[in-house]
Design a protein around this motif. Structure first.
Motif, PDB file in Angstrom:
ATOM      1  N   UNK A  71       0.847  -1.201   0.000  1.00 27.30           N
ATOM      2  CA  UNK A  71       0.000   0.000   0.000  1.00 27.30           C
ATOM      3  C   UNK A  71       0.878   1.244   0.000  1.00 27.30           C
ATOM      4  N   UNK A  72       0.675   2.098  -0.997  1.00 26.49           N
ATOM      5  CA  UNK A  72       1.429   3.354  -1.067  1.00 26.49           C
ATOM      6  C   UNK A  72       0.513   4.575  -1.133  1.00 26.49           C
ATOM      7  N   UNK A  73      -0.802   4.370  -0.968  1.00 28.34           N
ATOM      8  CA  UNK A  73      -1.735   5.471  -1.206  1.00 28.34           C
ATOM      9  C   UNK A  73      -2.700   5.773  -0.058  1.00 28.34           C
ATOM     10  N   UNK A  74      -2.994   4.818   0.807  1.00 27.51           N
ATOM     11  CA  UNK A  74      -3.995   5.048   1.849  1.00 27.51           C
ATOM     12  C   UNK A  74      -3.554   6.171   2.783  1.00 27.51           C
ATOM     13  N   UNK A  75      -4.473   7.070   3.089  1.00 25.13           N
ATOM     14  CA  UNK A  75      -4.152   8.227   3.920  1.00 25.13           C
ATOM     15  C   UNK A  75      -4.043   7.839   5.394  1.00 25.13           C
ATOM     16  N   UNK A  76      -3.224   8.574   6.103  1.00 28.81           N
ATOM     17  CA  UNK A  76      -3.094   8.434   7.557  1.00 28.81           C
ATOM     18  C   UNK A  76      -4.386   8.914   8.206  1.00 28.81           C
ATOM     19  N   UNK A  77      -4.985   8.066   9.050  1.00 21.09           N
ATOM     20  CA  UNK A  77      -6.207   8.475   9.755  1.00 21.09           C
ATOM     21  C   UNK A  77      -6.051   8.352  11.269  1.00 21.09           C
ATOM     22  N   UNK A  78      -4.863   8.118  11.741  1.00 22.75           N
ATOM     23  CA  UNK A  78      -4.512   7.968  13.159  1.00 22.75           C
ATOM     24  C   UNK A  78      -5.012   6.656  13.757  1.00 22.75           C
ATOM     25  N   UNK A  79      -6.233   6.279  13.444  1.00 19.59           N
ATOM     26  CA  UNK A  79      -6.842   5.124  14.098  1.00 19.59           C
ATOM     27  C   UNK A  79      -6.456   3.781  13.543  1.00 19.59           C
ATOM     28  N   UNK A  80      -6.383   3.665  12.210  1.00 24.14           N
ATOM     29  CA  UNK A  80      -6.130   2.356  11.601  1.00 24.14           C
ATOM     30  C   UNK A  80      -4.987   2.370  10.603  1.00 24.14           C
ATOM     31  N   UNK A  81      -4.540   3.553  10.180  1.00 24.77           N
ATOM     32  CA  UNK A  81      -3.427   3.670   9.242  1.00 24.77           C
ATOM     33  C   UNK A  81      -2.509   4.805   9.693  1.00 24.77           C
ATOM     34  N   UNK A  82      -1.214   4.510   9.784  1.00 23.77           N
ATOM     35  CA  UNK A  82      -0.207   5.532  10.047  1.00 23.77           C
ATOM     36  C   UNK A  82       0.749   5.562   8.865  1.00 23.77           C
ATOM     37  N   UNK A  83       1.185   6.746   8.492  1.00 23.00           N
ATOM     38  CA  UNK A  83       2.116   6.891   7.378  1.00 23.00           C
ATOM     39  C   UNK A  83       3.428   7.451   7.915  1.00 23.00           C
ATOM     40  N   UNK A  84       4.519   6.745   7.656  1.00 27.32           N
ATOM     41  CA  UNK A  84       5.838   7.203   8.104  1.00 27.32           C
ATOM     42  C   UNK A  84       6.287   8.409   7.280  1.00 27.32           C
ATOM     43  N   UNK A  85       7.375   9.035   7.694  1.00 26.22           N
ATOM     44  CA  UNK A  85       7.840  10.245   7.022  1.00 26.22           C
ATOM     45  C   UNK A  85       8.263   9.989   5.580  1.00 26.22           C
ATOM     46  N   UNK A  86       8.594   8.721   5.253  1.00 30.75           N
ATOM     47  CA  UNK A  86       8.945   8.407   3.867  1.00 30.75           C
ATOM     48  C   UNK A  86       7.863   7.592   3.159  1.00 30.75           C
ATOM     49  N   UNK A  87       6.638   7.618   3.704  1.00 31.08           N
ATOM     50  CA  UNK A  87       5.493   7.089   2.970  1.00 31.08           C
ATOM     51  C   UNK A  87       5.129   5.635   3.187  1.00 31.08           C
ATOM     52  N   UNK A  88       5.717   4.983   4.164  1.00 26.95           N
ATOM     53  CA  UNK A  88       5.331   3.591   4.451  1.00 26.95           C
ATOM     54  C   UNK A  88       3.999   3.574   5.199  1.00 26.95           C
ATOM     55  N   UNK A  89       3.153   2.588   4.885  1.00 23.92           N
ATOM     56  CA  UNK A  89       1.850   2.464   5.540  1.00 23.92           C
ATOM     57  C   UNK A  89       1.925   1.407   6.634  1.00 23.92           C
ATOM     58  N   UNK A  90       1.667   1.826   7.865  1.00 21.69           N
ATOM     59  CA  UNK A  90       1.623   0.931   9.018  1.00 21.69           C
ATOM     60  C   UNK A  90       0.153   0.801   9.415  1.00 21.69           C
ATOM     61  N   UNK A  91      -0.356  -0.434   9.440  1.00 18.62           N
ATOM     62  CA  UNK A  91      -1.795  -0.642   9.619  1.00 18.62           C
ATOM     63  C   UNK A  91      -2.103  -1.405  10.898  1.00 18.62           C
ATOM     64  N   UNK A  92      -3.172  -0.997  11.539  1.00 15.49           N
ATOM     65  CA  UNK A  92      -3.587  -1.627  12.785  1.00 15.49           C
ATOM     66  C   UNK A  92      -4.195  -3.007  12.524  1.00 15.49           C
ATOM     67  N   UNK A  93      -3.921  -3.934  13.426  1.00 15.63           N
ATOM     68  CA  UNK A  93      -4.585  -5.238  13.398  1.00 15.63           C
ATOM     69  C   UNK A  93      -5.981  -5.057  13.995  1.00 15.63           C
ATOM     70  N   UNK A  94      -7.025  -5.331  13.209  1.00 17.80           N
ATOM     71  CA  UNK A  94      -8.410  -5.147  13.632  1.00 17.80           C
ATOM     72  C   UNK A  94      -8.998  -6.494  14.032  1.00 17.80           C
ATOM     73  N   UNK A  95      -9.598  -6.562  15.203  1.00 21.38           N
ATOM     74  CA  UNK A  95     -10.213  -7.791  15.695  1.00 21.38           C
ATOM     75  C   UNK A  95     -11.713  -7.782  15.421  1.00 21.38           C
ATOM     76  N   UNK A  96     -12.197  -8.720  14.624  1.00 20.30           N
ATOM     77  CA  UNK A  96     -13.627  -8.944  14.401  1.00 20.30           C
ATOM     78  C   UNK A  96     -14.366  -7.703  13.897  1.00 20.30           C
ATOM     79  N   UNK A  97     -13.673  -6.838  13.167  1.00 22.00           N
ATOM     80  CA  UNK A  97     -14.320  -5.673  12.583  1.00 22.00           C
ATOM     81  C   UNK A  97     -14.698  -4.593  13.573  1.00 22.00           C
ATOM     82  N   UNK A  98     -14.147  -4.650  14.790  1.00 18.67           N
ATOM     83  CA  UNK A  98     -14.506  -3.696  15.846  1.00 18.67           C
ATOM     84  C   UNK A  98     -13.408  -2.650  15.988  1.00 18.67           C
ATOM     85  N   UNK A  99     -13.798  -1.369  15.986  1.00 15.06           N
ATOM     86  CA  UNK A  99     -12.863  -0.272  16.199  1.00 15.06           C
ATOM     87  C   UNK A  99     -13.378   0.603  17.335  1.00 15.06           C
TER      88      UNK A  99
END
Length: 208
Positions: A71-99
């Motif tokens: 993934x190189x395009x999803x926006x940082x939303x704080x809750x489920x996606x974080x974007x590093x300073x050089x554009x890497x996407x770090x994604x949260x592990x979601x349990x059973x669709x609950x946030x």
């Protein structure tokens, strides 16, 4: 998914200090160790990552994350996606669709305007075709919003969780369930905050 004890999680934080993980860390089984870090530390990363798996330590925003190299395009939303300073996407592990709203920065403190955090949480669930937002005890102030298809919103009880309309809102509905098929809201009370008599607390229209 594999349940890991705190002892199974790498205790090294990015800055070299150490800290314990309270309670069991839920991991996705792809690795046995995660690097502890704050959200700000993950966003500041560049170059080679110290690990492909992270555990965020921010109060109310704790959880497991993984690096998605595809993934190189999803926006940082704080809750489920974080974007590093050089554009890497770090994604949260979601349990059973609950946030949780707190993941996005919300506070049930009867003071914070949580409108943008509610929007971010709803937008995420739209992007994955539904799921549940869990509300904790306390009072969340927010502007009116529309509940999308296949989204559930659940509090901790009528005497425990409150959604309160923010002062000065111009919305004519607080919670709009128009066309919200397979959606539900439960276990919280709503507070109109004295906005006026021309506001619908909950509008239900064409919902199945």
């Amino acid at each position: 998914q594999e349940l890991l004890s705190p002892a199974s999680v790498d205790q090294t934080i990015i800055d070299g200090s150490t800290n314990a993980v309270s309670g069991n860390a839920v991991f996705d089984g792809l690795a046995t160790k995660a690097t502890l870090a704050t959200i700000a530390q993950i966003r500041a990363l560049s170059g080679t990552l110290p690990n492909n798996y992270f555990y965020t330590t921010n109060i109310g925003q704790e959880g497991n994350w993984y690096y998605d190299s595809t993934d190189t395009t999803t926006a940082d939303n704080t809750g489920t996606v974080l974007v590093t300073s050089d554009g890497k996407r770090i994604k949260r592990v979601i349990e059973n669709g609950v946030i949780f709203l707190e993941w996005f920065g919300a506070k049930a403190d009867n003071s914070t305007d949580n409108t943008s955090f509610v929007t971010s949480a709803l937008n995420y669930l739209v992007s994955v075709n539904g799921g549940m937002i869990k509300l904790k005890s306390g009072t969340y102030i927010t502007d009116g919003f529309t509940v999308p298809i296949s989204v559930q919103i659940q509090g901790e009880g009528l005497g425990t969780t409150t959604l309160k309309m923010k002062s000065g809102s111009s919305k004519t509905e607080f919670i709009n369930l128009t066309n919200a098929r397979k959606a539900s809201i439960k276990d919280f009370r709503i507070d109109g905050n004295g906005i006026g008599t021309n506001v619908n607390g909950i509008l239900i229209n064409n919902t199945t």
